[in-house]
Write a protein that holds these residues in place. Structure first.
Motif, PDB file in Angstrom:
ATOM      1  N   TRP A  78       0.834  -1.196   0.000  1.00  0.00           N
ATOM      2  CA  TRP A  78       0.000   0.000   0.000  1.00  0.00           C
ATOM      3  C   TRP A  78       0.870   1.247   0.000  1.00  0.00           C
ATOM      4  CZ3 TRP A  78      -5.099  -0.732  -0.646  1.00  0.00           C
ATOM      5  CH2 TRP A  78      -5.628  -1.986  -0.326  1.00  0.00           C
ATOM      6  N   LYS A  79       0.558   2.172  -0.913  1.00  0.00           N
ATOM      7  CA  LYS A  79       1.320   3.419  -1.003  1.00  0.00           C
ATOM      8  C   LYS A  79       0.365   4.606  -0.889  1.00  0.00           C
ATOM      9  CE  LYS A  79       5.173   1.592  -3.715  1.00  0.00           C
ATOM     10  NZ  LYS A  79       6.153   1.890  -4.790  1.00  0.00           N
ATOM     11  N   GLU A  80       0.624   5.463   0.075  1.00  0.00           N
ATOM     12  CA  GLU A  80      -0.254   6.612   0.326  1.00  0.00           C
ATOM     13  C   GLU A  80       0.202   7.841  -0.462  1.00  0.00           C
ATOM     14  OE1 GLU A  80      -1.311   9.623   3.999  1.00  0.00           O
ATOM     15  OE2 GLU A  80      -0.911   7.527   4.488  1.00  0.00           O
ATOM     16  N   PHE A  81      -0.770   8.570  -1.017  1.00  0.00           N
ATOM     17  CA  PHE A  81      -0.498   9.798  -1.763  1.00  0.00           C
ATOM     18  C   PHE A  81      -1.350  10.925  -1.194  1.00  0.00           C
ATOM     19  CE2 PHE A  81       0.586   6.320  -4.531  1.00  0.00           C
ATOM     20  CZ  PHE A  81       1.714   6.741  -5.219  1.00  0.00           C
ATOM     21  N   VAL A  82      -0.864  12.161  -1.334  1.00  0.00           N
ATOM     22  CA  VAL A  82      -1.568  13.297  -0.727  1.00  0.00           C
ATOM     23  C   VAL A  82      -2.746  13.774  -1.575  1.00  0.00           C
ATOM     24  CG1 VAL A  82       0.415  14.103   0.592  1.00  0.00           C
ATOM     25  CG2 VAL A  82       0.112  14.910  -1.753  1.00  0.00           C
ATOM     26  N   HIS A  83      -2.737  13.512  -2.881  1.00  0.00           N
ATOM     27  CA  HIS A  83      -3.855  13.928  -3.730  1.00  0.00           C
ATOM     28  C   HIS A  83      -3.908  13.061  -4.983  1.00  0.00           C
ATOM     29  CE1 HIS A  83      -0.858  15.942  -6.238  1.00  0.00           C
ATOM     30  NE2 HIS A  83      -0.446  16.605  -5.182  1.00  0.00           N
ATOM     31  N   GLY A  84      -5.019  13.201  -5.720  1.00  0.00           N
ATOM     32  CA  GLY A  84      -5.267  12.342  -6.862  1.00  0.00           C
ATOM     33  C   GLY A  84      -4.260  12.482  -7.990  1.00  0.00           C
ATOM     34  N   ASN A  85      -3.780  13.699  -8.246  1.00  0.00           N
ATOM     35  CA  ASN A  85      -2.809  13.883  -9.317  1.00  0.00           C
ATOM     36  C   ASN A  85      -1.522  13.120  -9.023  1.00  0.00           C
ATOM     37  OD1 ASN A  85      -4.493  15.525 -10.846  1.00  0.00           O
ATOM     38  ND2 ASN A  85      -3.763  17.407  -9.897  1.00  0.00           N
ATOM     39  N   ALA A  86      -1.171  13.015  -7.737  1.00  0.00           N
ATOM     40  CA  ALA A  86       0.020  12.251  -7.353  1.00  0.00           C
ATOM     41  C   ALA A  86      -0.210  10.758  -7.573  1.00  0.00           C
ATOM     42  CB  ALA A  86       0.378  12.534  -5.895  1.00  0.00           C
ATOM     43  N   VAL A  87      -1.442  10.289  -7.327  1.00  0.00           N
ATOM     44  CA  VAL A  87      -1.782   8.893  -7.607  1.00  0.00           C
ATOM     45  C   VAL A  87      -1.604   8.608  -9.097  1.00  0.00           C
ATOM     46  CG1 VAL A  87      -3.638   7.186  -7.672  1.00  0.00           C
ATOM     47  CG2 VAL A  87      -3.390   8.666  -5.671  1.00  0.00           C
ATOM     48  N   VAL A  88      -2.123   9.501  -9.924  1.00  0.00           N
ATOM     49  CA  VAL A  88      -2.006   9.335 -11.378  1.00  0.00           C
ATOM     50  C   VAL A  88      -0.542   9.313 -11.806  1.00  0.00           C
ATOM     51  CG1 VAL A  88      -2.390  10.511 -13.578  1.00  0.00           C
ATOM     52  CG2 VAL A  88      -4.270  10.254 -11.959  1.00  0.00           C
ATOM     53  N   GLU A  89       0.261  10.183 -11.232  1.00  0.00           N
ATOM     54  CA  GLU A  89       1.683  10.217 -11.575  1.00  0.00           C
ATOM     55  C   GLU A  89       2.352   8.900 -11.188  1.00  0.00           C
ATOM     56  OE1 GLU A  89       4.692  11.937 -13.591  1.00  0.00           O
ATOM     57  OE2 GLU A  89       2.685  12.776 -13.313  1.00  0.00           O
ATOM     58  N   GLY A  90       1.938   8.334 -10.051  1.00  0.00           N
ATOM     59  CA  GLY A  90       2.455   7.036  -9.633  1.00  0.00           C
ATOM     60  C   GLY A  90       2.118   5.937 -10.621  1.00  0.00           C
ATOM     61  N   LEU A  91       0.932   6.010 -11.211  1.00  0.00           N
ATOM     62  CA  LEU A  91       0.523   5.039 -12.225  1.00  0.00           C
ATOM     63  C   LEU A  91       1.321   5.210 -13.516  1.00  0.00           C
ATOM     64  CD1 LEU A  91      -3.336   5.274 -11.703  1.00  0.00           C
ATOM     65  CD2 LEU A  91      -1.956   3.224 -11.312  1.00  0.00           C
ATOM     66  N   VAL A  92       1.450   6.452 -13.940  1.00  0.00           N
ATOM     67  CA  VAL A  92       2.130   6.741 -15.198  1.00  0.00           C
ATOM     68  C   VAL A  92       3.602   6.325 -15.140  1.00  0.00           C
ATOM     69  CG1 VAL A  92       2.894   8.615 -16.719  1.00  0.00           C
ATOM     70  CG2 VAL A  92       0.562   8.597 -15.840  1.00  0.00           C
ATOM     71  N   THR A  93       4.229   6.536 -13.987  1.00  0.00           N
ATOM     72  CA  THR A  93       5.639   6.172 -13.825  1.00  0.00           C
ATOM     73  C   THR A  93       5.820   4.716 -13.410  1.00  0.00           C
ATOM     74  OG1 THR A  93       5.576   7.004 -11.536  1.00  0.00           O
ATOM     75  CG2 THR A  93       6.316   8.529 -13.248  1.00  0.00           C
ATOM     76  N   LYS A  94       4.705   3.979 -13.300  1.00  0.00           N
ATOM     77  CA  LYS A  94       4.698   2.555 -12.946  1.00  0.00           C
ATOM     78  C   LYS A  94       5.245   2.285 -11.557  1.00  0.00           C
ATOM     79  CE  LYS A  94       4.895   1.122 -17.784  1.00  0.00           C
ATOM     80  NZ  LYS A  94       5.577   0.332 -18.817  1.00  0.00           N
ATOM     81  N   ASN A  95       5.086   3.247 -10.670  1.00  0.00           N
ATOM     82  CA  ASN A  95       5.438   3.034  -9.263  1.00  0.00           C
ATOM     83  C   ASN A  95       4.306   2.344  -8.512  1.00  0.00           C
ATOM     84  OD1 ASN A  95       8.117   4.160  -9.024  1.00  0.00           O
ATOM     85  ND2 ASN A  95       7.183   6.136  -9.454  1.00  0.00           N
TER      86      ASN A  95
END
Length: 330
Positions: A78-95
């Motif tokens: 489980w990886k916590e993010f502060v907002h939705g755009n950061a979640v999307v960036e995590g997906l795009v960078t395959k993190n």
């Protein structure tokens, strides 16, 4: 002849080494969700991105996903993010492999040519956004807002709702003064100190303002054709290589959501503790929504396309997009 024999031997050795290395090596971009580690134990990990207080956070606390994946030999990170755009960036960078974020985050990602896939959506939550004025302001309808200062987080779901409400009342988005805020706390302060006339907001911050201040919600009970959904996203590779795991995660989330609908007092305590927000505020936000997962369908695509078109008209994204390219029907 000796030189030729030595050269031939050298080339042969290099070929053997290359084949050997190819057999035991792996690509730096290889999928972390399969294979075994160097000790021979399972290294099949699903990386889940979440924000505090959202439905995936409830799934995390339930343990339902771990139980379902255990049968298939997978574990969850489980990886916590502060907002939705950061979640999307995590997906795009395959993190991360799978995440949950608002509708606007998906639109911005596509407009920025950042590849991801919408794989599911929450049930509509139209009451989770609203346009507030002070009860003693003399403003009683959206039609009264021409020329007024409206505070929003630029491109947020509440910003979109405010635009739709103005349009329905015959007011152009250019006929009001938009005050773009950094976060919900700044919006609350600006509204409370009358630096803005109107506050567009979203739960649980909308609920908090309604409880703490004397306000009128000018959009309450009105249908502007905005479902206010949040979405479940995956990175392209994970969706392509593991469609069965995507289905499993969505099913686990829906199961967790059904539990949440049947146990809202417990969810209130859980989310209140996560966010550090009073239980009365969280209760107001949770009681006016229903949890659940929908598959992507034509109706969901049409609503998201309408929102993307409005974002383009407002200059929030640089070009028109076709959201269907990122939203395959399940």
């Amino acid at each position: 002849m000796k030189i030729k024999r030595n050269l031939f031997s050298f080339i042969s050795l290099m070929i053997v080494l290359a084949v050997a290395l190819a057999g035991c090596g792996s690509s730096p971009n290889s999928d972390k969700t399969s294979g075994q580690n160097e000790n021979g134990s399972s290294d099949k990990i699903i990386r889940m991105g979440y924000q505090k207080g959202n439905t995936i956070n409830i799934l995390k606390e339930s343990g339902i996903l771990e139980e379902k994946l255990k049968e298939k030999g997978y574990t969850v990170e489980w990886k916590e993010f502060v907002h939705g755009n950061a979640v999307v960036e995590g997906l795009v960078t395959k993190n991360i492999d799978f995440g949950h974020a608002a509708d606007g985050a998906g639109i911005y990602a596509q407009a920025g040519n950042k590849p991801l896939v919408y794989v599911g959506a929450d049930l509509p939550n139209p009451e989770g956004v609203g346009v507030l004025v002070h009860k003693d302001s003399g403003l009683t309808s959206i039609k009264d807002l021409k020329g007024k200062k409206i505070g929003v987080l630029q491109g947020g779901n509440h910003h979109y709702l405010a635009v739709l409400a103005l349009e329905e009342a015959g007011i152009s988005a250019e006929d009001v003064e938009w005050v773009y805020l950094n976060d919900a706390a700044q919006g609350r302060t600006a509204f409370e100190t009358n630096k803005i006339d109107v506050l567009a907001s979203y739960d649980p911050f909308l609920a908090g303002t309604e409880i703490d201040l004397e306000t009128i919600n000018l959009t309450e009970g009105k249908d502007y054709g905005y479902p206010n959904r949040t979405f479940y996203y995956t990175n392209e590779e994970f969706n392509q290589e593991h469609p069965e795991l995507v289905e499993l995660i969505l099913a686990a989330t829906d199961e967790s959501d059904k539990w949440a609908n049947e146990n809202k007092p417990e969810v209130v305590k859980l989310v209140s503790k996560m966010l550090g927000i009073d239980e009365a505020i969280i209760a107001k936000a949770i009681e006016r929504r229903e949890y659940g997962v929908n598959k992507i369908n034509e109706e969901i695509i049409a609503a998201q396309q309408k929102q993307a078109d409005v974002y383009y008209e407002l200059g929030l994204i640089p070009a028109k997009i076709d959201v269907a390219e990122y939203m395959p029907i399940n």
